[in-house]
Design a protein around this motif. Structure first.
Motif, mmCIF file in Angstrom:
data_model
loop_
_atom_site.group_PDB
_atom_site.id
_atom_site.type_symbol
_atom_site.label_atom_id
_atom_site.label_comp_id
_atom_site.label_asym_id
_atom_site.label_seq_id
_atom_site.Cartn_x
_atom_site.Cartn_y
_atom_site.Cartn_z
ATOM 1 N N MET A 118 2.597 17.446 56.774
ATOM 2 C CA MET A 118 3.910 17.155 57.354
ATOM 3 C C MET A 118 4.023 17.744 58.747
ATOM 4 O O MET A 118 4.428 17.066 59.697
ATOM 5 C CB MET A 118 4.997 17.741 56.449
ATOM 6 C CG MET A 118 6.426 17.436 56.904
ATOM 7 S SD MET A 118 7.012 15.821 56.336
ATOM 8 C CE MET A 118 6.710 14.817 57.781
ATOM 9 N N TYR A 119 3.645 19.004 58.893
ATOM 10 C CA TYR A 119 3.712 19.646 60.201
ATOM 11 C C TYR A 119 2.736 18.992 61.177
ATOM 12 O O TYR A 119 3.045 18.842 62.363
ATOM 13 C CB TYR A 119 3.419 21.140 60.079
ATOM 14 C CG TYR A 119 4.578 21.964 59.582
ATOM 15 C CD1 TYR A 119 5.734 22.121 60.344
ATOM 16 C CD2 TYR A 119 4.550 22.584 58.332
ATOM 17 C CE1 TYR A 119 6.809 22.866 59.897
ATOM 18 C CE2 TYR A 119 5.628 23.329 57.868
ATOM 19 C CZ TYR A 119 6.752 23.468 58.652
ATOM 20 O OH TYR A 119 7.820 24.194 58.203
ATOM 21 N N CYS B 228 4.217 15.703 62.493
ATOM 22 C CA CYS B 228 5.325 15.932 63.425
ATOM 23 C C CYS B 228 4.837 16.523 64.749
ATOM 24 O O CYS B 228 5.304 16.130 65.823
ATOM 25 C CB CYS B 228 6.360 16.852 62.789
ATOM 26 S SG CYS B 228 7.201 16.122 61.365
ATOM 27 N N ASP B 229 3.907 17.454 64.679
ATOM 28 C CA ASP B 229 3.361 18.057 65.902
ATOM 29 C C ASP B 229 2.614 17.023 66.730
ATOM 30 O O ASP B 229 2.696 17.028 67.971
ATOM 31 C CB ASP B 229 2.431 19.222 65.561
ATOM 32 C CG ASP B 229 3.182 20.445 65.044
ATOM 33 O OD1 ASP B 229 4.405 20.527 65.267
ATOM 34 O OD2 ASP B 229 2.541 21.306 64.415
ATOM 35 N N TYR C 273 3.221 13.817 66.820
ATOM 36 C CA TYR C 273 4.254 12.967 67.414
ATOM 37 C C TYR C 273 4.818 13.612 68.677
ATOM 38 O O TYR C 273 4.933 12.975 69.732
ATOM 39 C CB TYR C 273 5.364 12.714 66.398
ATOM 40 C CG TYR C 273 6.503 11.883 66.919
ATOM 41 C CD1 TYR C 273 6.510 10.500 66.760
ATOM 42 C CD2 TYR C 273 7.578 12.467 67.589
ATOM 43 C CE1 TYR C 273 7.560 9.729 67.250
ATOM 44 C CE2 TYR C 273 8.622 11.706 68.077
ATOM 45 C CZ TYR C 273 8.606 10.339 67.908
ATOM 46 O OH TYR C 273 9.640 9.583 68.407
ATOM 47 N N LEU D 155 5.327 8.643 58.344
ATOM 48 C CA LEU D 155 6.286 9.739 58.203
ATOM 49 C C LEU D 155 6.920 9.716 56.810
ATOM 50 O O LEU D 155 7.073 10.760 56.168
ATOM 51 C CB LEU D 155 7.353 9.637 59.290
ATOM 52 C CG LEU D 155 8.189 10.891 59.571
ATOM 53 C CD1 LEU D 155 7.315 12.054 60.014
ATOM 54 C CD2 LEU D 155 9.244 10.596 60.626
ATOM 55 N N LEU E 32 14.573 12.812 60.063
ATOM 56 C CA LEU E 32 13.551 13.673 60.669
ATOM 57 C C LEU E 32 13.079 13.085 61.987
ATOM 58 O O LEU E 32 12.942 13.810 62.986
ATOM 59 C CB LEU E 32 12.384 13.840 59.703
ATOM 60 C CG LEU E 32 11.169 14.619 60.224
ATOM 61 C CD1 LEU E 32 11.560 16.019 60.675
ATOM 62 C CD2 LEU E 32 10.085 14.673 59.145
ATOM 63 N N TRP E 33 12.853 11.771 62.014
ATOM 64 C CA TRP E 33 12.430 11.147 63.265
ATOM 65 C C TRP E 33 13.482 11.326 64.354
ATOM 66 O O TRP E 33 13.149 11.626 65.507
ATOM 67 C CB TRP E 33 12.155 9.658 63.075
ATOM 68 C CG TRP E 33 11.940 8.991 64.398
ATOM 69 C CD1 TRP E 33 10.832 9.082 65.197
ATOM 70 C CD2 TRP E 33 12.899 8.210 65.123
ATOM 71 N NE1 TRP E 33 11.044 8.386 66.376
ATOM 72 C CE2 TRP E 33 12.297 7.843 66.356
ATOM 73 C CE3 TRP E 33 14.195 7.776 64.842
ATOM 74 C CZ2 TRP E 33 12.954 7.071 67.300
ATOM 75 C CZ3 TRP E 33 14.853 7.005 65.782
ATOM 76 C CH2 TRP E 33 14.234 6.642 66.990
ATOM 77 N N LEU F 211 13.113 14.768 65.727
ATOM 78 C CA LEU F 211 11.926 14.889 66.576
ATOM 79 C C LEU F 211 12.139 14.172 67.913
ATOM 80 O O LEU F 211 11.761 14.691 68.977
ATOM 81 C CB LEU F 211 10.707 14.296 65.862
ATOM 82 C CG LEU F 211 10.239 15.007 64.594
ATOM 83 C CD1 LEU F 211 9.136 14.194 63.922
ATOM 84 C CD2 LEU F 211 9.742 16.413 64.909
ATOM 85 N N ALA G 66 10.561 23.490 66.933
ATOM 86 C CA ALA G 66 10.028 22.324 66.216
ATOM 87 C C ALA G 66 9.935 22.617 64.727
ATOM 88 O O ALA G 66 10.303 21.774 63.893
ATOM 89 C CB ALA G 66 8.665 21.937 66.779
ATOM 90 N N ILE H 251 11.732 20.549 61.683
ATOM 91 C CA ILE H 251 10.924 19.931 60.628
ATOM 92 C C ILE H 251 11.318 20.489 59.259
ATOM 93 O O ILE H 251 11.529 19.736 58.301
ATOM 94 C CB ILE H 251 9.424 20.167 60.898
ATOM 95 C CG1 ILE H 251 9.009 19.482 62.198
ATOM 96 C CG2 ILE H 251 8.586 19.655 59.728
ATOM 97 C CD1 ILE H 251 7.661 19.937 62.724
ATOM 98 N N ALA I 200 13.166 17.808 56.882
ATOM 99 C CA ALA I 200 12.256 17.352 55.815
ATOM 100 C C ALA I 200 12.597 18.035 54.486
ATOM 101 O O ALA I 200 11.926 17.781 53.483
ATOM 102 C CB ALA I 200 10.818 17.641 56.200
#
Length: 217
Positions: free
Chosen positions: A105-106, A109-110, A112, A156, A181-182, A185, A205, A209, A213
């Motif tokens: 998950m991290y 996101c990272d 992205y 995602l 979540l998006w 971000l 961040a 997240i 999440a």
């Protein structure tokens, strides 16, 4: 209608070899590459016109028509390519993160956020509402636009669903929570680009997240 004139940086490529029979695909890719370069330099899709792209590639503007009927078609190809690159980056992040759903998950996101930081002009065009072609006045359809980003969102959603299934997230609706979540971000990526000097918390961040999440703390 094309913008008049082209950016000074849109210098034509010199000595471009003529395509051999059956190599039209190469010219198509050169057109897309030239459009991406112009977007990176100008930060504005309006700098991408048939004339500016043709000048950058080193061809006459009419040579574009067998590959793209209009400017929005070129921009669609650019956006499809960038979303594909983002998708591939997210997939690689999942694969490289191992079996831990939380780590995946991290990683997603990272990755992205890194894409947004490394390619700010492309990112703004992809997600900032700068490119809004009219499906009634161009070759781009509503279906074309709706499909952009589908695969990245699916990654995602699936990653969040894996966290929930593994007991690392309390999410009961991964599809909706992935959208939230998006949005978090995207907001962070957008504000980082606008306010680089702001003293952002080093863990901002991770906070976004973890909260959006619904990860267990």
């Amino acid at each position: 209608m094309e913008a008049t004139g082209t950016p000074a940086s849109a210098a034509p490529r010199q000595g471009r070899a003529r395509n051999r029979r059956g190599e039209g695909g190469r010219l198509r890719e050169e057109i897309i590459t030239a459009a991406v370069e112009l977007l990176d330099e100008a930060g504005d899709e309006r700098a991408i016109t048939l004339r500016s792209v043709a000048r950058r590639v080193g061809i006459a503007a009419p040579s574009i028509y067998p590959h793209f009927p209009d400017q929005p078609a070129i921009m669609l190809a650019v956006m499809q390519g960038e979303f594909a690159d983002l998708r591939d980056g997210l997939r690689s992040a999942v694969e490289n993160a191992g079996d831990d759903p939380r780590r995946r998950m991290y990683a997603v996101c990272d990755t992205y956020l890194d894409f947004a930081q490394v390619h700010p002009e492309r990112y703004r065009t992809m997600f900032g509402g700068l490119w809004m072609p009219d499906p009634d006045d161009s070759s781009v359809t509503k279906e074309d636009l709706a499909a952009l980003g589908d695969e990245t969102m699916r990654i995602l959603i699936d990653t969040l669903a894996d966290c929930a299934a593994g007991g690392q997230s309390t999410s009961t609706d991964p599809s909706s929570d992935a959208v939230a979540l998006w949005l978090g971000l995207h907001g962070l990526a957008h504000q980082r680009a606008l306010a680089e000097a702001l003293p952002w918390p080093t863990d901002i961040a991770d906070r976004i997240i973890t909260a959006l999440a619904h990860l267990n703390t």
